[in-house]
Enzyme design. Structure first.
Site, PDB file in Angstrom:
ATOM      1  N   ALA A  19       0.813  -1.218   0.000  1.00 59.54           N
ATOM      2  CA  ALA A  19       0.000   0.000   0.000  1.00 59.54           C
ATOM      3  C   ALA A  19       0.840   1.259   0.000  1.00 59.54           C
ATOM      4  O   ALA A  19       0.306   2.357  -0.126  1.00 59.54           O
ATOM      5  CB  ALA A  19      -0.938   0.001   1.204  1.00 59.54           C
ATOM      6  N   GLY A  20       2.174   1.144   0.162  1.00 58.19           N
ATOM      7  CA  GLY A  20       3.053   2.314   0.126  1.00 58.19           C
ATOM      8  C   GLY A  20       2.791   3.288   1.253  1.00 58.19           C
ATOM      9  O   GLY A  20       2.756   4.503   1.032  1.00 58.19           O
ATOM     10  N   LEU A  21       2.652   2.791   2.476  1.00 62.81           N
ATOM     11  CA  LEU A  21       2.242   3.626   3.597  1.00 62.81           C
ATOM     12  C   LEU A  21       3.389   4.299   4.336  1.00 62.81           C
ATOM     13  O   LEU A  21       3.158   5.157   5.174  1.00 62.81           O
ATOM     14  CB  LEU A  21       1.456   2.770   4.603  1.00 62.81           C
ATOM     15  N   ASN A  25      10.537   5.389   3.312  1.00 58.24           N
ATOM     16  CA  ASN A  25      10.951   4.039   2.948  1.00 58.24           C
ATOM     17  C   ASN A  25      10.858   3.944   1.435  1.00 58.24           C
ATOM     18  O   ASN A  25       9.757   3.801   0.866  1.00 58.24           O
ATOM     19  CB  ASN A  25      10.043   3.012   3.643  1.00 58.24           C
ATOM     20  N   ASN A 101      11.309  -3.791  14.924  1.00 55.78           N
ATOM     21  CA  ASN A 101      10.597  -2.634  15.452  1.00 55.78           C
ATOM     22  C   ASN A 101       9.665  -2.989  16.593  1.00 55.78           C
ATOM     23  O   ASN A 101       8.909  -2.137  17.060  1.00 55.78           O
ATOM     24  CB  ASN A 101       9.779  -1.953  14.352  1.00 55.78           C
ATOM     25  N   GLU A 163      11.109   3.509  17.754  1.00 55.41           N
ATOM     26  CA  GLU A 163      10.939   2.463  16.742  1.00 55.41           C
ATOM     27  C   GLU A 163      11.741   1.208  17.064  1.00 55.41           C
ATOM     28  O   GLU A 163      12.032   0.393  16.194  1.00 55.41           O
ATOM     29  CB  GLU A 163      11.277   3.022  15.361  1.00 55.41           C
ATOM     30  N   ARG A 195      12.536   9.260  12.777  1.00 54.07           N
ATOM     31  CA  ARG A 195      11.529   8.484  13.501  1.00 54.07           C
ATOM     32  C   ARG A 195      11.899   8.183  14.956  1.00 54.07           C
ATOM     33  O   ARG A 195      11.021   7.908  15.761  1.00 54.07           O
ATOM     34  CB  ARG A 195      11.269   7.166  12.768  1.00 54.07           C
ATOM     35  N   HIS A 231      15.674   3.810   9.323  1.00 57.00           N
ATOM     36  CA  HIS A 231      16.142   3.281  10.604  1.00 57.00           C
ATOM     37  C   HIS A 231      17.655   3.118  10.542  1.00 57.00           C
ATOM     38  O   HIS A 231      18.226   2.912   9.458  1.00 57.00           O
ATOM     39  CB  HIS A 231      15.514   1.914  10.916  1.00 57.00           C
ATOM     40  N   ASN A 342       8.794  -4.304   0.178  1.00 55.69           N
ATOM     41  CA  ASN A 342       8.045  -3.418   1.067  1.00 55.69           C
ATOM     42  C   ASN A 342       8.964  -2.666   2.019  1.00 55.69           C
ATOM     43  O   ASN A 342       8.506  -1.978   2.929  1.00 55.69           O
ATOM     44  CB  ASN A 342       7.008  -4.222   1.857  1.00 55.69           C
ATOM     45  N   CYS A 348      15.457  -6.522   9.474  1.00 55.62           N
ATOM     46  CA  CYS A 348      14.143  -5.986   9.851  1.00 55.62           C
ATOM     47  C   CYS A 348      13.227  -7.076  10.380  1.00 55.62           C
ATOM     48  O   CYS A 348      12.393  -6.833  11.242  1.00 55.62           O
ATOM     49  CB  CYS A 348      13.478  -5.325   8.646  1.00 55.62           C
TER      50      CYS A 348
END
Length: 419
Positions: A19-21, A25, A101, A163, A195, A231, A342, A348
């Site tokens: 969804a590219g939220l 990133n 995270n 985070e 962040r 990050h 993503n 991660c």
């Protein structure tokens, strides 16, 4: 007591979609609107975990979160059917798969009360992640319920963005020796938000009872954040006495290196120069978003995405590095392309916990047989594909919910984790 470093990987959930939220990133933004493959994504993650087990490393798992997050939608006065597309996508996000995270971890050897402390990340900067912490906290309180060994803290309150371990490193002689804990925060990052706030990092250090003489607060460079290092673990990784980092990772690298050498005289700093590997190549390949692990047979290995192998500048530098006599002796490329698309690489996907496995709920610990069983559930229940327009499909939502219920029931956790 047999204290070891255990990697807990987040199993990629059945609602995995593009969804590219995530602002800042680059991979997430680049692939927004593409068709995701949740089944393939989860199976790729399972094979990465299997590879670690075959290396002789302890391996744990965190479960996907219940999606869509109806409680969060209700707090906004809506539901999955009526929500605006961006809100619906946030409620369906599978981003809890990036377990780095989930929380910040301080091993028992570093803390004042001799327990391993964990503070759940609040992730307040990104709406789609800001509602993860209640389910994360619930899992941690089940997995690490032995209060003689663990202290699990609720998140730092807003507006102080935290985070988790993605902005935290630890260096020590060995995993079970007292360590130097390094909190990396941001202040500015060009067009992208920083962040990790220093106020959150300092609060975590206080809650964990860390020795101020063995705790460093280090600013991430604006150039790194602006280049897409949202990050710190996109530009640096640490393991035992080794720091592996890009030349442009930190705002004041000379001051940081001097403080680190004073605190841990035998530290080895492996710095990749920008003249050899640009920030752009380091970030697109996720060179530093690798698992730097100590092998039972001795030496260290770098478990890194296949994208690093496919980036000429990166692979050339790495081959030169292991040809020398340094501490990193082995390169292990792994295919986690669905996660990478993503914006999350091998590092991660995992949270590192230094503890005695006997103190951890065994339902969260893995061997190959348990992975095989989870893999069969993924193959049978996870959706094969999800396009962004599918997120309102009631049939898809029912399948996602059934997938989660089947997995949690198989692991005998349904009575503990039902949201």
């Amino acid at each position: 007591m047999s204290v070891r470093e255990i990697n807990f990987d987040g199993l990629i959930g059945p609602s995995h979609n593009y969804a590219g939220l995530s602002l800042g990133n680059l991979a997430s933004a680049r692939n927004a609107g593409m068709v995701a493959r949740p089944r393939a994504a989860a199976l790729q993650g399972i094979e990465k975990m299997r590879g670690n087990i075959q290396l002789g490393l302890p391996q744990g798992i965190f479960l996907p979160q219940w999606r869509p997050d109806g409680a969060w939608l209700a707090s906004l006065g809506t539901d999955v059917a009526q929500a605006e597309p961006a809100i619906r996508a946030a409620a369906m996000s599978a981003s809890s798969m990036w377990a780095a995270n989930a929380a910040t971890i301080s091993p028992a050897t570093d803390t004042a009360d001799g327990r391993t402390h964990m503070t759940v990340a609040n992730l307040v900067t990104m709406p789609h992640r800001s509602h993860e912490w209640p389910q994360t906290l619930a899992q941690l309180r089940v997995a690490f319920s032995d209060t003689r060994a663990f202290a699990v803290h609720a998140p730092i309150p807003a507006p102080f963005g935290d985070e988790g371990a993605a902005n935290h490193m630890r260096l020590a002689e060995t995993h079970n020796a007292p360590g130097i804990e390094i909190f990396v925060y941001g202040e500015t990052g060009g067009p992208y938000p920083a962040r990790q706030h220093i106020e959150a990092s300092k609060a975590v250090a206080r809650l964990h009872g860390l020795d101020s003489r063995r705790t460093l607060f280090v600013q991430q460079s604006e150039a790194a954040i602006a280049a897409g290092a949202f990050h710190n673990d996109v530009v640096a990784v640490a393991n035992e006495h080794v720091l592996f980092t890009h030349e442009q990772a930190f705002a004041d690298k000379d001051g940081f290196y001097a403080a680190l050498r004073a605190a841990l005289p035998n530290v080895e700093i492996i710095e990749v120069p920008a003249s050899a590997v640009s920030l752009a190549d380091a970030i697109s390949s996720y060179l530093f978003n690798a698992q730097l692990v100590t092998l039972p047979v001795g030496g260290m290995a770098l478990v890194l995405p296949t994208e690093a192998q496919e980036t000429p500048t990166v692979w050339h530098w790495l081959e030169q590095m292991i040809a020398g006599n340094g501490p990193i002796r082995q390169l292990i490329p792994v295919d986690v392309r669905e996660s990478m698309a993503n914006g999350g690489g091998p590092a991660c996907l995992r949270l590192r916990v230094v503890a005695d496995p006997a103190t951890i709920d065994p339902r969260f610990l893995l061997d190959e047989a348990r992975l095989d069983a989870i893999g069969r559930i993924v193959t049978d229940f996870w959706p094969e594909e999800i396009a962004p327009d599918d997120l309102s499909d009631t049939r898809l939502i029912a399948r996602i919910e059934q997938s989660w219920l089947t997995l949690v029931d198989h692991l005998q956790l349904s009575g503990d984790l039902f949201p």
